[in-house]
Design an enzyme around this catalytic site. Structure first.
Site, PDB file in Angstrom:
ATOM      1  N   SER A 100       0.816  -1.214   0.000  1.00  0.00           N
ATOM      2  CA  SER A 100       0.000   0.000   0.000  1.00  0.00           C
ATOM      3  C   SER A 100       0.850   1.266   0.000  1.00  0.00           C
ATOM      4  CB  SER A 100      -0.957  -0.047   1.190  1.00  0.00           C
ATOM      5  OG  SER A 100      -1.926   0.971   1.108  1.00  0.00           O
ATOM      6  N   ASP A 241      -2.613   6.237  -3.614  1.00  0.00           N
ATOM      7  CA  ASP A 241      -1.458   5.630  -2.950  1.00  0.00           C
ATOM      8  C   ASP A 241      -0.923   4.494  -3.820  1.00  0.00           C
ATOM      9  OD1 ASP A 241      -3.443   3.756  -2.504  1.00  0.00           O
ATOM     10  OD2 ASP A 241      -2.806   3.288  -0.470  1.00  0.00           O
ATOM     11  N   ASP A 243      -1.181   1.289  -4.074  1.00  0.00           N
ATOM     12  CA  ASP A 243      -2.051   0.281  -4.677  1.00  0.00           C
ATOM     13  C   ASP A 243      -3.409   0.848  -5.054  1.00  0.00           C
ATOM     14  OD1 ASP A 243      -2.932   0.531  -2.028  1.00  0.00           O
ATOM     15  OD2 ASP A 243      -3.535  -1.565  -1.895  1.00  0.00           O
ATOM     16  N   ASP A 245      -5.987   2.088  -3.520  1.00  0.00           N
ATOM     17  CA  ASP A 245      -7.247   1.853  -2.815  1.00  0.00           C
ATOM     18  C   ASP A 245      -7.612   3.027  -1.912  1.00  0.00           C
ATOM     19  OD1 ASP A 245      -5.404   1.484  -0.775  1.00  0.00           O
ATOM     20  OD2 ASP A 245      -6.285  -0.385  -0.033  1.00  0.00           O
TER      21      ASP A 245
END
Length: 446
Positions: A100, A241, A243, A245
Site C-alpha cells: 500500500s 497511494d 495500490d 485503494d
C-alpha cells in the site's frame, strides 16, 4: 493472537518478513483451502510496482500451481481492480501483492475470496493453521499441477468498469485534472480513465522504477501535487497511494481534501438522490468530530468502527450500508466495489462538481474540521501501552479533554507504531494532551 496476518493481509520487509518461502506456503495454503467443487480452480494475482513484486509473484505462482490451481497474472494493477477481476473472471481466490502506502522496501500479500471481498478473520486463521502445517503430502501429482498465464487487456477492463460508475450524462470536459499515481499500481489506468472521460490530464508519479513507489508522491506525500495544481491552475488534484485503494484530493487553491470531507460530499449527494441504503454512513474512530456534527445536521448518522477499511466494510455488509470509509482516504462504495477504490471515489466527487458547476473548494467545504493532532510513536518490542506511566498519562489526558474532545490511542495493525490522536474545540489543549501521551510512550519504549 494472529501470527502472520495484520489488519490488511500479511505485510513486512521484503525478503525479511515476506520471503519467497512464506509466499510459496501462502500459495499452497490458500490454494488448498479454496479448492471447492470439481471444476478447474484458478487464482488471479496482481501487484504494485515494487521491485520485490517479481520475487513474491514467482513464489506465489509456484505455491498455487503445486496444489493444482491455475494462475492468471495481471501484472501491476490497483487493489480494487484485482478484487473486481477476481469476481469477473470467476476465480476461486484473488491475490494482491502490495504494501500500500509503505516504502518500496516493504511488501505484502492481500487475499480476496471469490466474491471479491477480503477474507474474514476466521478464514485467515485457517490459512495460518495451514502455513504452520506440513503440506508435502497434500501437493498435486505431476499430471495435476496448475498452469500460469499472463492476461492481456486487463487495464482496459478496469478502465471501463471505472467509467461506468459515472452517469452517462456526465463528462469531465472542461476540467484540468492533475493526477498523482504514486509511481504505483494505477500509473497507467488512472490517467487513461480520466482522459477517456474528457478531462485535460496532467499525470505525475507515473514512472515506476521498482524503488520510487510512494517516494515524495502519492496520497501520503501530496506536496508535489499541491505545487503542480497551483502551478498549472488546475481545477483539481487527485493523489492515489501505491495500490490505489485510497485517495486524497487537492482543490483548485491547493487545499487538501481528506476522506472525511469526501464522504461528506458524497453522503449529501446520495441523500439528495435517495441513494443511501441506510440513514447514515460508516467510518472509524479516527474520523473527525466535525464530520459527525455535519452529518447530524443532514439528518444522517455516523457509525464508528475500529481502524481499518476491512472493519468498515464488515459493518456495512452486516447492516446494509452502502457508503463508508476512512479519513485516510479509503472510501468504500458498495454499489460499485467490494473494497476501497481511490479512482472511483474521485470520480464520484467529480460527478458532483460537474453537476453543480462549482469549484472543488466550494463543493468540498462542507464542514470545518475540529482541530485534530495525530502523532506516531515507533517502538522496537514489548507493549508500551501496558506501562503504568503510559496508562496514567492516557487517563490524565482524557480527564483534561472531558466532553470537549476525544483521545484515541491505537497500535498500527501493519507496523510497530502506536498512533496517538486527539481532537477538540481547543487546539492548544489538543496539542498539549497529545504531547504528554507521546512523551510517556517514548520513555516507555526507550
Amino acid at each position: 493472537m494472529r501470527k502472520y496476518f495484520g489488519t490488511d493481509g500479511i505485510r513486512g520487509r521484503a525478503n525479511g518478513v515476506i520471503t519467497p518461502e512464506l509466499a510459496l506456503k501462502v500459495g499452497q495454503a490458500a490454494g488448498l483451502l479454496f479448492q471447492r467443487g470439481d471444476h478447474r480452480h484458478r487464482v488471479v494475482i496482481g501487484k504494485d510496482t515494487r521491485l520485490s513484486g517479481y520475487m513474491i509473484e514467482t513464489a506465489l505462482v509456484a505455491g498455487f500451481t503445486s496444489v493444482g490451481m491455475d494462475v492468471l497474472l495481471l501484472g501491476p494493477m490497483p487493489t480494487p481492480a484485482v478484487a473486481m477481476l477476481t469476481r469477473s473472471m470467476r476465480a476461486d481466490i484473488g491475490v494482491m501483492i502490495s504494501a500500500s502506502h509503505n516504502p518500496y522496501e516493504d511488501n505484502g500479500i492481500k487475499l480476496f475470496g471469490p466474491d471479491g471481498f477480503k477474507l474474514s478473520d476466521e478464514v485467515e486463521h485457517e490459512i495460518e493453521r495451514l502455513l504452520d502445517a506440513d503440506l508435502q503430502k497434500r501437493l498435486s501429482g505431476s499430471a495435476d499441477l496448475g498452469r500460469a498465464k499472463r492476461i492481456e487487456s486487463v487495464h482496459a477492463r478496469y478502465i471501463e468498469f471505472a467509467k461506468r460508475t459515472l452517469p452517462r450524462s456526465i463528462t469531465l470536459e472542461g476540467l484540468r485534472v492533475v493526477v498523482d499515481c504514486a509511481n504505483g499500481a494505477a500509473y497507467r489506468v488512472a490517467p487513461e480513465t480520466l482522459w477517456e472521460l474528457g478531462a485535460e490530464v496532467i499525470a505525475i508519479g507515473t514512472e515506476p522504477d521498482g524503488f520510487n513507489i510512494n517516494r515524495d508522491v502519492g496520497s501520503t506525500a501530496p506536496d508535489a501535487l499541491v505545487r503542480k495544481v497551483r502551478e498549472l491552475r488546475a481545477d483539481i488534484g487527485i493523489a492515489l497511494d501505491g495500490d490505489a485503494d485510497r485517495v486524497l484530493v487537492v482543490d483548485e487553491k491547493g487545499q487538501r481534501v481528506d476522506g472525511d470531507q469526501l464522504m461528506a460530499v458524497v453522503a449529501r449527494s446520495w441523500k439528495e438522490d435517495q441513494r443511501l441504503t441506510q440513514p447514515g454512513i460508516v467510518a472509524t474512530i479516527m474520523s473527525n468530530l466535525g464530520l459527525e456534527r455535519y452529518l447530524g445536521e443532514l439528518g444522517l448518522g455516523l457509525v464508528r468502527t475500529a481502524v481499518g477499511d476491512r472493519y468498515v466494510l464488515e459493518y456495512m455488509r452486516e447492516h446494509g450500508y452502502n457508503l463508508g470509509g476512512e479519513q485516510s482516504g479509503h472510501i468504500i462504495m458498495s454499489d460499485y466495489a467490494t473494497t476501497g477504490d481511490g479512482l472511483v471515489a474521485a470520480l464520484q466527487l467529480l460527478t458532483v462538481v460537474q453537476r453543480q458547476q462549482r469549484p472543488v473548494s466550494e463543493v468540498c467545504h462542507c464542514f470545518d474540521p475540529l482541530p485534530q493532532v495525530l502523532k506516531n510513536v515507533r517502538y522496537r518490542a514489548g507493549e508500551p501501552l501496558r506501562q503504568d506511566s503510559v496508562v496514567t498519562a492516557i487517563e490524565g489526558a482524557r480527564q483534561r479533554l472531558g466532553n470537549a474532545g476525544r483521545l484515541v490511542i491505537r497500535p498500527s495493525g501493519t507496523e510497530p507504531v502506536i498512533r496517538v490522536m486527539a481532537e477538540g474545540d481547543n487546539r492548544d489543549l489538543v496539542v498539549e494532551v497529545v504531547d504528554e501521551v507521546v512523551e510517556a510512550l517514548r520513555q516507555a519504549a526507550a
